[in-house]
Design an enzyme around this catalytic site. Structure first.
Site, PDB file in Angstrom:
ATOM      1  N   GLU A 128     -35.670  58.103 -11.026  1.00 53.46           N
ATOM      2  CA  GLU A 128     -35.611  58.909  -9.801  1.00 53.46           C
ATOM      3  C   GLU A 128     -36.761  58.574  -8.860  1.00 53.46           C
ATOM      4  OE1 GLU A 128     -33.265  60.683  -8.519  1.00 53.46           O
ATOM      5  OE2 GLU A 128     -33.515  62.749  -9.145  1.00 53.46           O
ATOM      6  N   THR A 183     -33.540  61.786   0.956  1.00 51.32           N
ATOM      7  CA  THR A 183     -34.488  62.485   0.076  1.00 51.32           C
ATOM      8  C   THR A 183     -35.929  62.097   0.413  1.00 51.32           C
ATOM      9  OG1 THR A 183     -32.812  62.572  -1.622  1.00 51.32           O
ATOM     10  CG2 THR A 183     -35.049  63.001  -2.339  1.00 51.32           C
TER      11      THR A 183
HETATM   12  N1  HSE Z   1     -36.803  68.912  -5.545  1.00 56.43           N
HETATM   13  C1  HSE Z   1     -36.298  67.744  -4.888  1.00 56.43           C
HETATM   14  C2  HSE Z   1     -36.484  67.894  -3.394  1.00 56.43           C
HETATM   15  C3  HSE Z   1     -34.851  67.557  -5.212  1.00 56.43           C
HETATM   16  O1  HSE Z   1     -36.145  68.933  -2.854  1.00 56.43           O
HETATM   17  O2  HSE Z   1     -36.995  66.964  -2.772  1.00 56.43           O
HETATM   18  C4  HSE Z   1     -34.250  66.349  -4.557  1.00 56.43           C
HETATM   19  O3  HSE Z   1     -32.966  66.153  -5.062  1.00 56.43           O
END
Ligand code: HSE
Length: 307
Positions: A128, A183
């Site tokens: 990830e 992201t």
């Molecule tokens: N916790 C992470 C974010 C999840 O919000 O960036 C991303 O899938």
């Protein structure tokens, strides 16, 4: 090594105040990952094929997670990882994390490694990290453990799994909006520092939300599934969100938040929710924005498993 196939589910991280801390696995979508031997290979070769398209092992999270596991354990067996994607990508439902989770689960079983679930989360997290810029274990923890996975610590990796109240259902709102490097961009928007006041409000909300999700108390969930730190910092990416949240709560949704780094939205429902009305209210909003939207009514999923 024996050929093995593992399945793991989609997930929604954050749930408002739980940024990088918790995620819930849901039955909406799943990925299936098969690992098999590459004949004649024995120097740690890792090949990846996704939906019939061969790719470089480092081009996706499953390959990178496998690479992390291989390098820490010094494995030599050549493997082919074949991914059947069921989880839509780039929409905030833990798609990349789920492939990584299923890949390490399948490798563990295929080579009889006997790894703990925490180890699997650790290796999947390394996959990830490469895709989003910074490591976050929430989605992979949910995909490996199932239920509502709460990160107790990341070094060493420790996770607590909670079960949410049986009265709660999940509605996912999935707008057809693709954003480049979403992201990464969403994580860059998160403030580096917060005030003590924001910390206090956030701590209260997270503690109470966790209690509400376990008990199914709709007032506790509704009041505490909110976040003024991370969600607010990302609002420019999801200008439709506030209106959808307001309309859904008016129609009886129990709690609403952005799903992970968005643009999907997760809503909890119960017997008092008029889900049909929620869906038509949300559809109207997206219609006015000329944006396609789809929905998934689902439940909490279990953890990754070998078929
Ligand atoms: N916790 C992470 C974010 C999840 O919000 O960036 C991303 O899938």
């Amino acid at each position: 090594m024996k050929e093995c196939t593992a399945v793991s589910f989609s997930s929604s991280a954050n749930l408002g105040p739980g940024f990088d801390t918790m995620a819930i696995a849901h039955t909406a979508f799943h990925d299936r990952v098969r690992v098999s031997a590459i004949a004649g290979a024995g120097h740690g070769e890792i090949e990846v094929e996704c939906d019939g398209i061969p790719g470089d092992a480092d081009s996706n999270t499953a390959g990178r997670a496998a690479r992390a596991l291989y390098s820490e354990l010094g494995l030599r067996d050549g493997i082919r990882i074949t991914i059947e994607k069921g989880i839509p990508e780039g929409l905030g439902m833990g798609s990349s994390g789920s492939s990584a989770a299923a890949a390490v689960k399948a490798i563990d079983s295929s080579l009889d490694l006997g790894l703990s679930r925490e180890d699997l989360v650790k290796f999947a997290t390394e996959g990830e990290a490469a895709s989003s810029g910074t490591p976050h274990s929430d989605n992979v923890a949910a995909s490996i453990f199932g239920g509502l996975a709460f990160l107790v610590s990341t070094e060493p990796m420790k996770i607590h799994k909670f079960d949410i109240a049986k009265s709660l259902g999940i509605l996912l709102i999935i707008p057809a909006i693709k954003m480049k490097h979403k992201t990464r961009v969403a994580r860059e928007a998160v403030p580096k520092t917060i005030t003590m006041g924001e910390h206090i409000v956030g701590s209260r909300r997270l503690s109470l939300l966790l209690q509400g999700l376990q008990s199914g108390d709709r007032e506790i969930i509704r009041e505490n599934m909110q976040d003024d730190i991370v969600e607010r910092s990302r609002m420019h990416m999801f200008p439709f969100y506030e209106e959808i949240k307001k309309r859904s709560l008016e129609n009886g949704a129990v709690g609403v938040s952005v799903s992970g780094a968005g643009p999907s939205i997760i809503e909890f429902t119960d017997m008092l929710t008029d889900t049909g009305k929620v869906v038509s209210g949300v559809s109207e909003i997206f219609e006015s924005l000329q944006t396609k939207v789809s929905f998934s009514r689902c439940k909490t999923a279990g953890g990754a498993y070998v078929e």
